[in-house]
Enzyme design. Sequence first.
Site, mmCIF file in Angstrom:
data_model
loop_
_atom_site.group_PDB
_atom_site.id
_atom_site.type_symbol
_atom_site.label_atom_id
_atom_site.label_comp_id
_atom_site.label_asym_id
_atom_site.label_seq_id
_atom_site.Cartn_x
_atom_site.Cartn_y
_atom_site.Cartn_z
ATOM 1 N N LYS A 279 -39.314 -19.181 -43.872
ATOM 2 C CA LYS A 279 -39.386 -20.128 -44.903
ATOM 3 C C LYS A 279 -41.055 -20.647 -44.549
ATOM 4 O O LYS A 279 -41.670 -20.861 -43.791
ATOM 5 C CB LYS A 279 -38.772 -21.460 -44.400
ATOM 6 C CG LYS A 279 -38.757 -22.858 -45.507
ATOM 7 C CD LYS A 279 -37.746 -23.528 -45.121
ATOM 8 C CE LYS A 279 -37.563 -24.914 -46.127
ATOM 9 N NZ LYS A 279 -36.633 -25.705 -45.810
ATOM 10 N N GLU A 367 -21.585 -34.384 -46.020
ATOM 11 C CA GLU A 367 -21.441 -35.800 -46.145
ATOM 12 C C GLU A 367 -20.014 -36.208 -46.138
ATOM 13 O O GLU A 367 -19.877 -37.334 -45.325
ATOM 14 C CB GLU A 367 -21.977 -36.233 -47.484
ATOM 15 C CG GLU A 367 -23.292 -35.985 -47.917
ATOM 16 C CD GLU A 367 -23.571 -34.588 -48.235
ATOM 17 O OE1 GLU A 367 -24.923 -34.293 -48.535
ATOM 18 O OE2 GLU A 367 -22.768 -33.772 -48.428
ATOM 19 N N ARG A 395 -20.355 -37.300 -52.572
ATOM 20 C CA ARG A 395 -19.535 -36.216 -52.220
ATOM 21 C C ARG A 395 -18.677 -36.284 -51.046
ATOM 22 O O ARG A 395 -17.692 -35.723 -50.569
ATOM 23 C CB ARG A 395 -20.818 -35.084 -51.634
ATOM 24 C CG ARG A 395 -21.422 -34.406 -53.043
ATOM 25 C CD ARG A 395 -22.597 -33.800 -52.291
ATOM 26 N NE ARG A 395 -22.225 -32.611 -51.703
ATOM 27 C CZ ARG A 395 -22.257 -31.374 -52.200
ATOM 28 N NH1 ARG A 395 -22.744 -30.943 -53.483
ATOM 29 N NH2 ARG A 395 -21.942 -30.236 -51.604
#
Length: 621
Positions: A279, A367, A395
């Site tokens: 990344k 979540e 969510r």
Amino acid sequence: MKITDIKNPLFLKDLSIKEMETLAEEIRLFLLEKISKTGGHLSSNLGVVELTLAIHYVFNAPKDKLLFDVGHQSYIHKILTGRAKDMDKMRHFDGISGFQKRIESEYDCFEAGHSSTALASALGFATARDLRKSDEEVVAIVGDSSLVSGLSLEALNQIGEQKRKLVIIFNDNEMSISKPVGALDASFSHLRSSSQYNDLKGSIKSMLKKNPNGDAIIETIHNIKESLKNTIIDSGIFKEFAIDYIGPIDGHDLKSLIRAMETAKAKSGPVVIHCLTKKGKGYKYTENDATGKWHGVGPFDIETGEFKSSTPAGYLSYSKIIANAVEKEMANNDMIVAITPAMKSGSGMNELFANYPERCFDVGIAEDMALSYAAGLALGGIHPFVCVYSSFLQRAYDQLNQEICRMNLPCLIGVDRAGLVGEDGETHHGVFDISFLRPLPNMVIAEGKDASEMEALVHFGINYPGPFAIRYPRGSIPYQKNDIFPEIVLGKWEMVINNDNEDATLFAYGQSVECFRELIANNNLLINLVNCRFIKPIDKELLLNIANRNKPMYLYTDDIIKGGLGDEMLEALADNNCNAKLKVFGIDDVFVKHGSISRLKESLGLDYMHVINMIRGDLDA
């Protein structure tokens, strides 16, 4: 070819590996130049340049369907599909989105505002293809952190069960926004280590090919190789779901990527290609980022790595103010813990986690798990603080409803990024949480008008014996340390401006209260102002007293109108047979596009001065 001249990805099929490697470096420079001016998701895109080139080289979009999980790493995909020329205005009000957007291009077949949706959706595309008896490929590009969420695991279970032809590109950079967590990440680490096996396999095969009896030897040891492969590689998560596995391979080696994708494309069932990427590759500041600082960025100086719009002196972000207030409470009470679903950095909780590592928990992109975890903690005698972005909180709605609220458990919920968030757009605006939290019995919803009031609400909420949601927006405000906080009484509002001979009363909450206070004072208006710090329960006594004055009443909100505070106020007026009228300024029944918050408010008719002028017009009429 200039990057901005690219119209579609077909040209890639005529390039050599060396030419594509050169193009990859040119794209990285182009990304840095553009994102340093517009802001956006930088590290994730720098890490998938070769990966995206290989995908478009092997597959044939738009016929073949490419689903990028979340889509914040689809900038290279946008460049290759003819949108490089539009990137100067990316994430602007009148520009292209920072995510896949179907109305932008036929190459964007799906949209997502949160992670872990790609696998289930890709299976849907594959099922639809099979039912239509067509032959397009379906490719899902997912990251190492999104792959371990509940929705992804449920999708993997179905993919393994249905055995439909589907290619899963597993982009493993050992990062999400910040470092991933959980036992399954350890499983992926085991898979990463099997690169030694793949290197050894390739060396042996190459050597035997030079031997006259090599083919026979290769055939003889085939079963041994498969057994070894099962032990070293396929013992990972993918074998458990009966999904073929290729890898791990170097996600920056175009030759290896193309070969693996061609192999996967030839298979008749589901297959995972495990790609190891870095990344932020190609830019020293992003390559060395371990905290997520360079995940989503504002404009910055390429040479120095300095951000151009840093928080001014004397200001703190709303997220940091809340995190600091929670930390102060934790210092005084050992029975308080903090939980985040992978947003430790974004929600300003890095110091909190560093100072209280035994009482702070990052549960990853989950979540729903965070709220169920909090329910168990609360029942065990602990008071949890759960910090979740507003647009992600939905969510966990089932857990909020069935567990936290139904059992009336003490839990402080930090609803971060509430209201309009700006450039990330309609999938990220936190304008719905009031509408879906308000119907839940036992739920309290509050929002402070300034830093001092937010700190007071944190203190009140962490000591409240039931579910308590405190909302706060994106951005920063002036901050001065203060140990004297306003008195908070459950459900009571504050008269910020109170004239006996007012022309009208304006109700507001959050940061808009101070903005309206200044405008009303500066324009010498006889408009009373109420700080509705509690959105649920409301101050019915004060509301009815004001309504009985028979003067016009207005409510300002930068959230969705339907199901919001206006409905609560109108219901209270109706229940008490009060005929007073209330005009609500807010977001109508729409999803709000991306752009700066000021530009969005202007387009929605929610600019503060515009609202004041509208009230003036009503009063003059």
